[in-house]
Design an enzyme around this catalytic site. Structure first.
Site, short mmCIF file in Angstrom:
data_model
loop_
_atom_site.label_atom_id
_atom_site.label_comp_id
_atom_site.label_asym_id
_atom_site.label_seq_id
_atom_site.Cartn_x
_atom_site.Cartn_y
_atom_site.Cartn_z
N ARG A 51 60.36 53.62 49.59
CA ARG A 51 59.34 53.29 48.58
C ARG A 51 59.65 51.93 47.96
NH1 ARG A 51 60.22 55.13 43.86
NH2 ARG A 51 60.65 57.29 44.43
N TYR A 103 32.88 44.98 43.15
CA TYR A 103 32.96 46.20 43.95
C TYR A 103 32.91 47.42 43.02
CZ TYR A 103 35.01 49.96 46.63
OH TYR A 103 35.23 51.18 47.20
N ASP A 175 40.31 38.77 43.38
CA ASP A 175 40.16 39.64 44.55
C ASP A 175 39.63 38.74 45.67
OD1 ASP A 175 39.19 41.36 46.55
OD2 ASP A 175 38.79 42.96 45.10
N LYS A 200 39.77 45.49 55.00
CA LYS A 200 38.59 44.73 55.43
C LYS A 200 38.98 43.67 56.47
CE LYS A 200 36.20 47.25 52.57
NZ LYS A 200 37.14 47.93 51.73
C1 LIG Z 1 36.10 43.49 47.17
C2 LIG Z 1 36.81 44.80 47.30
N1 LIG Z 1 37.94 45.01 46.60
C3 LIG Z 1 38.62 46.18 46.69
C4 LIG Z 1 38.15 47.21 47.47
C5 LIG Z 1 38.92 48.50 47.55
O1 LIG Z 1 39.68 48.56 48.72
P1 LIG Z 1 40.06 49.89 49.55
O2 LIG Z 1 38.80 50.49 50.03
O3 LIG Z 1 40.96 49.37 50.61
O4 LIG Z 1 40.78 50.80 48.60
C6 LIG Z 1 36.99 47.03 48.22
C7 LIG Z 1 36.50 48.12 49.08
O5 LIG Z 1 35.39 48.11 49.58
C8 LIG Z 1 36.30 45.80 48.12
O6 LIG Z 1 35.16 45.58 48.82
#
Ligand SMILES: Cc1ncc(COP(=O)(O)O)c(C=O)c1O
Length: 395
Positions: A51, A103, A175, A200
């Site tokens: 971990r 998101y 992000d 992604k």
């Molecule tokens: C811009 C963005 N940030 C964070 C996330 C969250 O990621 P995860 O689905 O890998 O938990 C997403 C998921 O679609 C996203 O599009």
């Protein structure tokens, strides 16, 4: 790979390739161990318990830090886990300024989880410095940006905002999921922390769920390392390997995602059943200029509005090559209906005010041939028009 600065394509292709000291394996192996022998009391190989630190994950984390020009990388069990760890930097009574369009899962985490611990957020157009100033409170600790935003592709000037944040003693968190370090490196533009849903583009094949955090600065990196280990939402060795495998081809994929997305966005702009296309690669997009000053390319995802909400259901039913599914950034093209899928947890009035309405579709353009994707859209839109017009005649 540390002595010479290689171009990003080379760094990506070589992730983990020249690190394995025992066999010289070209791909860094999956160390499935959770525990590591101590040579003797008070000594460690550098690995004690997985971990805290795990060999395969460590190679990925080092690569992530290098790619994003940060000091430390942290691989997490999902993008949401990465966001949770970062938001845990804040304590009860702290306030965050957050991108207006973002998101839905991040909104849900802030409004339904973080709020329980007394962390509050204001949602503003992060490109408007006067709106930021209006939103700033004595207890504001950070600004959190998506750029481009998911799903409306709003662009924020990372340099200007992180300078503003620094002037006010705030952290800037970006992000960077939609552009990846191949096209945009927020830390080089002044940000303190970068977060990714590595599920992604970084993974790229719709087959691994993962998140990454990259931080700048020793103290901040130590704090995040402490939270990463304390919370424990870390990425396992097999997923770490699979993510690295995906990242090796990131450069090739992003170029193709970008060229496909631009060609299809242009096609849809001129389609009679489409009223708007939101893609920062189009010169009439309001963020086009800023985007060009801070990133070297464009994402492979965009959103568009159909002229009649009744088209949505038949379009999704008639698509053949493009899958109706809920993600983005993979080699396979996916169509998403944000209002009922990715952004369903945002209250309807908030969604409508931002523009995530019942006519908006989000298209994650894959690496198939652009002409095949255009053909698929064309036939699905034509079939939808026929159904809607046929239905209207029968009414
Ligand atoms: C811009 C963005 N940030 C964070 C996330 C969250 O990621 P995860 O689905 O890998 O938990 C997403 C998921 O679609 C996203 O599009």
């Amino acid at each position: 790979m540390s002595e010479k600065r290689y171009r990003i394509e080379s760094v990506l292709a070589q992730i983990g390739s020249i690190e394995e000291p025992v066999t010289g394996a070209v791909n860094y192996p999956i160390y499935q161990a959770t525990a590591f022998r101590h040579p003797r009391l008070g000594q460690s190989t550098g690995f004690d318990y997985s971990r805290t630190k795990s060999p395969t994950r460590a190679v990925l984390e080092e690569a992530a830090a290098a790619l994003e020009s940060g000091d430390a990388g942290f691989a997490c069990s999902s993008g949401m886990a990465a966001l949770q760890i970062v938001f845990t930097l804040f304590a009860s009574g702290d306030h965050l300024i957050v991108s207006l369009d973002l998101y839905g899962g991040t909104y849900r985490l802030l409004e339904r989880v973080l709020s329980k611990y007394g962390v509050t957020a204001s949602y503003v157009d992060t490109n408007d410095l006067s709106a930021l100033e209006d939103a700033r409170q004595p207890n504001t600790k950070a600004i959190f940006i998506e750029t481009p935003t998911n799903p409306l592709m709003m662009i924020t000037d990372i340099r200007a905002v992180s300078q503003w944040a620094r002037d006010h003693g705030l952290l800037t968190i970006v992000d960077n999921t939609l552009l990846t370090p191949f096209f945009q490196r927020p830390i080089e533009l002044g940000a303190d922390i970068v977060v990714h849903s590595a599920t992604k583009y970084l993974g790229g094949h719709n087959d691994v769920l993962a998140g990454l955090i990259v931080s700048k600065g020793k103290e901040l990196s130590e704090e995040i390392a402490f939270l990463h280990n304390s919370i424990g939402a870390v990425l396992g060795p097999t997923d770490s390997y699979q993510l690295m495998r995906g990242m090796k081809t990131l450069a090739l994929r992003m170029e193709r995602h970008q060229s496909n997305a631009l060609a299809i966005a242009k096609y849809l702009q001129n389609h009679p059943q489409i009223t708007e296309v939101f893609y920062p690669g189009l010169p009439d997009h309001p963020g086009y200029e800023i985007q060009n000053t801070q990133s070297s390319g464009n994402t492979g995802i965009f959103s568009f509005r159909v002229s009649d909400s009744r088209y949505v259901d038949p379009v999704l039913r008639h698509l053949k090559l493009i899958a109706f599914a809920e993600s983005l950034g993979g080699v396979e093209s996916l169509m998403t209906y944000p209002a009922v899928q990715t952004h369903a947890d945002i209250p309807a009035e908030v969604r409508d005010a931002v523009g995530v309405d019942d006519r908006l579709l989000r298209f994650s353009v894959g690496i198939e041939h652009a002409d095949d994707l255009i053909q698929d859209l064309e036939q699905a839109l034509a079939a939808a028009r026929a159904e809607v017009e046929g239905g209207s005649k029968n009414e």
